[in-house]
Motif scaffolding. Sequence first.
Motif, PDB file in Angstrom:
ATOM      1  N   ASN A 130     -12.351  40.223 -30.578  1.00  0.00           N
ATOM      2  CA  ASN A 130     -13.345  39.188 -30.346  1.00  0.00           C
ATOM      3  C   ASN A 130     -14.694  39.689 -30.856  1.00  0.00           C
ATOM      4  OD1 ASN A 130     -15.578  37.804 -28.785  1.00  0.00           O
ATOM      5  ND2 ASN A 130     -13.831  36.628 -28.022  1.00  0.00           N
ATOM      6  N   GLN A 131     -15.290  38.958 -31.787  1.00  0.00           N
ATOM      7  CA  GLN A 131     -16.517  39.410 -32.437  1.00  0.00           C
ATOM      8  C   GLN A 131     -17.697  39.495 -31.476  1.00  0.00           C
ATOM      9  OE1 GLN A 131     -16.459  40.505 -35.609  1.00  0.00           O
ATOM     10  NE2 GLN A 131     -14.261  40.105 -35.464  1.00  0.00           N
ATOM     11  N   GLN A 132     -17.661  38.722 -30.383  1.00  0.00           N
ATOM     12  CA  GLN A 132     -18.777  38.740 -29.447  1.00  0.00           C
ATOM     13  C   GLN A 132     -18.652  39.884 -28.433  1.00  0.00           C
ATOM     14  OE1 GLN A 132     -17.488  35.554 -30.527  1.00  0.00           O
ATOM     15  NE2 GLN A 132     -19.235  35.876 -31.864  1.00  0.00           N
ATOM     16  N   THR A 133     -17.438  40.065 -27.907  1.00  0.00           N
ATOM     17  CA  THR A 133     -17.247  41.075 -26.860  1.00  0.00           C
ATOM     18  C   THR A 133     -16.821  42.425 -27.401  1.00  0.00           C
ATOM     19  OG1 THR A 133     -14.905  40.511 -26.526  1.00  0.00           O
ATOM     20  CG2 THR A 133     -16.547  39.235 -25.286  1.00  0.00           C
ATOM     21  N   GLY A 134     -16.252  42.423 -28.620  1.00  0.00           N
ATOM     22  CA  GLY A 134     -15.743  43.666 -29.185  1.00  0.00           C
ATOM     23  C   GLY A 134     -14.425  44.095 -28.570  1.00  0.00           C
ATOM     24  N   GLU A 135     -13.832  43.219 -27.734  1.00  0.00           N
ATOM     25  CA  GLU A 135     -12.576  43.529 -27.051  1.00  0.00           C
ATOM     26  C   GLU A 135     -11.409  42.817 -27.722  1.00  0.00           C
ATOM     27  OE1 GLU A 135     -12.342  45.697 -24.556  1.00  0.00           O
ATOM     28  OE2 GLU A 135     -14.517  46.044 -24.623  1.00  0.00           O
ATOM     29  N   PHE A 136     -10.210  43.344 -27.490  1.00  0.00           N
ATOM     30  CA  PHE A 136      -8.994  42.734 -28.009  1.00  0.00           C
ATOM     31  C   PHE A 136      -8.803  41.353 -27.386  1.00  0.00           C
ATOM     32  CE2 PHE A 136      -4.315  42.153 -27.309  1.00  0.00           C
ATOM     33  CZ  PHE A 136      -3.990  41.861 -28.631  1.00  0.00           C
ATOM     34  N   ASP A 137      -8.567  40.342 -28.239  1.00  0.00           N
ATOM     35  CA  ASP A 137      -8.401  38.963 -27.780  1.00  0.00           C
ATOM     36  C   ASP A 137      -6.907  38.649 -27.724  1.00  0.00           C
ATOM     37  OD1 ASP A 137      -8.412  36.254 -27.300  1.00  0.00           O
ATOM     38  OD2 ASP A 137     -10.098  35.848 -28.642  1.00  0.00           O
ATOM     39  N   ARG A 138      -6.306  38.909 -26.569  1.00  0.00           N
ATOM     40  CA  ARG A 138      -4.864  38.734 -26.413  1.00  0.00           C
ATOM     41  C   ARG A 138      -4.459  37.272 -26.586  1.00  0.00           C
ATOM     42  NH1 ARG A 138      -1.069  37.795 -22.253  1.00  0.00           N
ATOM     43  NH2 ARG A 138       0.870  39.003 -22.517  1.00  0.00           N
ATOM     44  N   ALA A 139      -5.271  36.374 -26.075  1.00  0.00           N
ATOM     45  CA  ALA A 139      -4.957  34.950 -26.173  1.00  0.00           C
ATOM     46  C   ALA A 139      -4.890  34.498 -27.627  1.00  0.00           C
ATOM     47  CB  ALA A 139      -5.985  34.122 -25.400  1.00  0.00           C
ATOM     48  N   SER A 140      -5.823  34.993 -28.451  1.00  0.00           N
ATOM     49  CA  SER A 140      -5.829  34.635 -29.871  1.00  0.00           C
ATOM     50  C   SER A 140      -4.591  35.171 -30.569  1.00  0.00           C
ATOM     51  CB  SER A 140      -7.089  35.187 -30.546  1.00  0.00           C
ATOM     52  OG  SER A 140      -8.239  34.548 -30.059  1.00  0.00           O
ATOM     53  N   ALA A 141      -4.200  36.390 -30.215  1.00  0.00           N
ATOM     54  CA  ALA A 141      -3.012  36.989 -30.823  1.00  0.00           C
ATOM     55  C   ALA A 141      -1.767  36.186 -30.471  1.00  0.00           C
ATOM     56  CB  ALA A 141      -2.868  38.435 -30.369  1.00  0.00           C
ATOM     57  N   LEU A 142      -1.620  35.825 -29.196  1.00  0.00           N
ATOM     58  CA  LEU A 142      -0.461  35.042 -28.764  1.00  0.00           C
ATOM     59  C   LEU A 142      -0.446  33.664 -29.426  1.00  0.00           C
ATOM     60  CD1 LEU A 142      -0.470  35.941 -24.955  1.00  0.00           C
ATOM     61  CD2 LEU A 142       1.362  36.481 -26.582  1.00  0.00           C
ATOM     62  N   SER A 143      -1.621  33.039 -29.498  1.00  0.00           N
ATOM     63  CA  SER A 143      -1.721  31.713 -30.108  1.00  0.00           C
ATOM     64  C   SER A 143      -1.364  31.761 -31.589  1.00  0.00           C
ATOM     65  CB  SER A 143      -3.143  31.168 -29.928  1.00  0.00           C
ATOM     66  OG  SER A 143      -3.305  29.952 -30.625  1.00  0.00           O
ATOM     67  N   SER A 144      -1.853  32.791 -32.278  1.00  0.00           N
ATOM     68  CA  SER A 144      -1.565  32.937 -33.702  1.00  0.00           C
ATOM     69  C   SER A 144      -0.077  33.154 -33.935  1.00  0.00           C
ATOM     70  CB  SER A 144      -2.371  34.104 -34.274  1.00  0.00           C
ATOM     71  OG  SER A 144      -2.065  34.302 -35.639  1.00  0.00           O
ATOM     72  N   ARG A 145       0.538  33.980 -33.088  1.00  0.00           N
ATOM     73  CA  ARG A 145       1.982  34.239 -33.250  1.00  0.00           C
ATOM     74  C   ARG A 145       2.789  32.975 -33.003  1.00  0.00           C
ATOM     75  NH1 ARG A 145       6.011  34.261 -34.768  1.00  0.00           N
ATOM     76  NH2 ARG A 145       7.755  35.747 -34.668  1.00  0.00           N
ATOM     77  N   LYS A 146       2.388  32.177 -32.027  1.00  0.00           N
ATOM     78  CA  LYS A 146       3.080  30.927 -31.739  1.00  0.00           C
ATOM     79  C   LYS A 146       2.941  29.946 -32.901  1.00  0.00           C
ATOM     80  CE  LYS A 146       3.249  27.208 -28.293  1.00  0.00           C
ATOM     81  NZ  LYS A 146       2.630  26.663 -27.048  1.00  0.00           N
ATOM     82  N   SER A 147       1.752  29.905 -33.503  1.00  0.00           N
ATOM     83  CA  SER A 147       1.490  28.985 -34.608  1.00  0.00           C
ATOM     84  C   SER A 147       2.259  29.375 -35.864  1.00  0.00           C
ATOM     85  CB  SER A 147      -0.011  28.948 -34.927  1.00  0.00           C
ATOM     86  OG  SER A 147      -0.748  28.491 -33.818  1.00  0.00           O
ATOM     87  N   ALA A 148       2.594  30.648 -35.982  1.00  0.00           N
ATOM     88  CA  ALA A 148       3.278  31.118 -37.189  1.00  0.00           C
ATOM     89  C   ALA A 148       4.606  30.407 -37.397  1.00  0.00           C
ATOM     90  CB  ALA A 148       3.496  32.630 -37.112  1.00  0.00           C
TER      91      ALA A 148
END
Length: 696
Positions: A130-148
Amino acid sequence: MGFLRNRAGVIIVIAIGFAIVAFLLSDAIRSGQGFISDSRTEVGEVAGESVSYKDFNQRVDQNSQQFKQQMGSLNSQMTSYVVENTWNQTVSGIILKKQTEKLGLVVGGDEIVDLLFNNPTQQVKQIFTNQQTGEFDRASALSSRKSADTDPSGQLKAQWVALEDNVQQQRVNEKYINLVKNGIYVNSLDAKDDYTNRNKLVNFEYVFKEYASVPEKDVIVTDADYKEYYEQNKYKFKNATETRTFEYVAFNAAPSKQDTLDAKVKIDKIAEGLRTSTNDSLFVAINSDTKSPIVYQKKGQLEPALDSVMFGASKGFIYGPFFSNGTYKIAKLIDSRISPDSVKARHILINPASSGGLDKAKATADSLKNLIQNGADFAALAAKFGTDASKDKGGDLGTFGRGAMIPAFEDAVFAGTTGQIITVATQFGVHVIEIEKQIGSSQVVKLAIVDKALAPSSVTEQGAYQKAQSFLSNASNAKQFDENAKKEGLNKLVGENVTPIQGSLLGLEDARNLVRWAYKADKGDVSNEIFDIGDKYVVAVLTAIKPEGTLSLEDVKKQIEPDVKRLAQGKVLKAQFEKNVSGATSLAQIAQKIGVQVTPVENVVFANPVIPGVAQENKVIGSIFGSQPNKVSKPIEGDRGIYVYTVKSFTNPAPLANVLKVKEQMEQAIAQQVDGAVFEVLKQKAKVKDNRANFY
C-alpha cells in the motif's frame, strides 16, 4: 489497469535481480522435455538435459517484454543482459530442480497460500504494498488473484502463474540451501585456532629488497624460467570458457563540423516553427525524434536546463535550441498551473470489446455517470460493470501522484475537483471516475519539446566507409593488416579475451556481430566485412584463440611475462642475500652488506598478514609465525621482494573463555558463503554446455 499489470516492471526487476545469488527463479524448467540431438536447435545442455532454442528464446522474449515495460526500450547491452540473466535462470533452475527432486523437497498448497497472502515473500510484498501505509495490502492481493480467473485478456492469469511458480521455486530452493547450511559444523579446535590467529601478536625486525631493485641488464629470462613459473602456477590458468582476441581499426563516422553547422540551421528553423505553432502536440509529433505524450510535470522532473527557467516563465515562452546528450532540443511552455500533488479516486472501467464497441461503451459510461450523480451506489456499480481488478474493491484506485496513470486519465483527475464524476476514454476503455480527494498543491508545467539527434551526413558516412573499404581491400592477411595500419597511422585497438556471448567492447557498445565473426574465424583471419558499430566502421583480424580448460604456456606467455621477469630477478636477488647472510649473526650485519635498513614491526597478527608500508605478504608472515625468537632467518621470497627477519617476541592472547560464541561466529561467516559456493559446485558437476553464441 489491473494491480499486477501496473506493476509488471517490479516483477522483472526482482526475477532478474535475484537470479543466481538468492536462487529466485522466474520460471522453472518443466519436466518431461524430450532430448533433442540436433545442436542447431539447442541453446545448451545442463546436467544432461538439453535446452531447446524455442523454449529458451520464448523466455528471453518474455523477460525482454517485461524489461521494456520497466525501461521503455532495449539497446544491445540491455539485450545481452536479459539473455545472460535468462540463461542463468535456466541453468540454476535445472540444477536446483534436479537436486530438490532427488531429496523430495516440495512446497504444499497451504504453504504456497501462506507465502502469497499470510506471510508473503519480499517479492509479493513489493508488488502489493500500500503506497500510503507502506504495509502489505492482503486484500488487494486476494482481490487480484480472484480477478485473474475471470480476466478476459488472460494477462493477469499468466502473471499470477509466473508469480506463484517463482514463489514456489524460491521456497524449495531456500529449503535446499537451509539443508546445506544446517550441515555446517565448526569444532572446538577450529574455534581455538581462529581465536589464536586473530589475537596472537608478533614483534619482529626485517631487512628487505624489492625484486625491481635488480637492474634489467643483470637479468636474463630463459625459456626454463617461463616453464618453471608456468608449472608452479598452472592452477591460475584455467579458462572457464573459450575466449578469442582480435585487433581492430575503427574509421570514425561521427558528425563532422559541417554536419553540426547544418543541423544547427535546421533546428533554428524548427524553433521558429514551434514559436508560431497553433497545434503544439501535432508539431511535436511531426518534428520530434522522440514521440512521447505531452503531460504536466512538477519541478525536479525536467532536465536541469529546463527546470531552472520554465517554472518562472510565461505561456508561450521558447527555450533553446540547446544541446543535451548528443541531441538538439527546443522547449515551449504550453501551460503552467497550480495542481494537486496526489489524488484519491475510484473508477469503473467499461471494456469496448465486451460492450459492442467504443460508442456503446461511452453510452454505458454516461448512463452510469447519471445513476451515480442521482445517488446510485458507486461500489455496487463497479462490482457489476467494472472489467478490471479494481471492481472487487468498489473501483478503488487508492491515492496516486502524477506519472502513476496514463496521460488522459491523469489529466482528467488532476484537472477536476473533489467529488466530481467524469468520464474519459483511454486505450484501456472508457472510465467513469469519481475524484474522492485531492491532496496538496504545487506548480506544474506542460511543455512541448522537440528534439533532433545530431547525426552524421551521408557524405561523412560515405567518406568513413570508403576509407574502411580501402583498408580492407589491401589487408587480406594479418601481416598486411599490420603493415597497412602502420602505413596509414591508424591506432590498433584490442578486443582481448572476448567471451562467446559478449555484446560490447570498450568504445564499441554494440559489437555483437563483430564477436560473432570472431567465433567463426580462424587465427590470422581478417574480417570479410566492414562492421557498422555506432558511429564507427570497423575492420578486424583474429590474433588468438584460448580454449576452454587449462591454457598452454604459449597461450599465457605474454600474460605472465612480468611475473617471469620477477622470478628471474628473484633468483639474482636471492643469491645476493644468501651470500651476505652466510656467516652473519645479526640483521644489522646483513643490512650493512646489502645497503638497506633494519625495520622493526610490532603487533602483527597471523589473520592479517600485512607488513606495514610494504604489502600483504602471506608467505613471509606465515614463516614468521612458525619461527623461533632471536634467530636470523633464511632469505624468504615474498610477493614484493626478498626478506630476512628475526622474531623478537610473541604475545599470546588470554585463554579463550567462550568457545561456543567463536564457533557460532565462524559458522555464520561460512553460512554467508553457502548460496554462491553451493551453486558453483553444482554448476561444475553439471557439465554445462553453452551454445548461445550460435543464436544470439
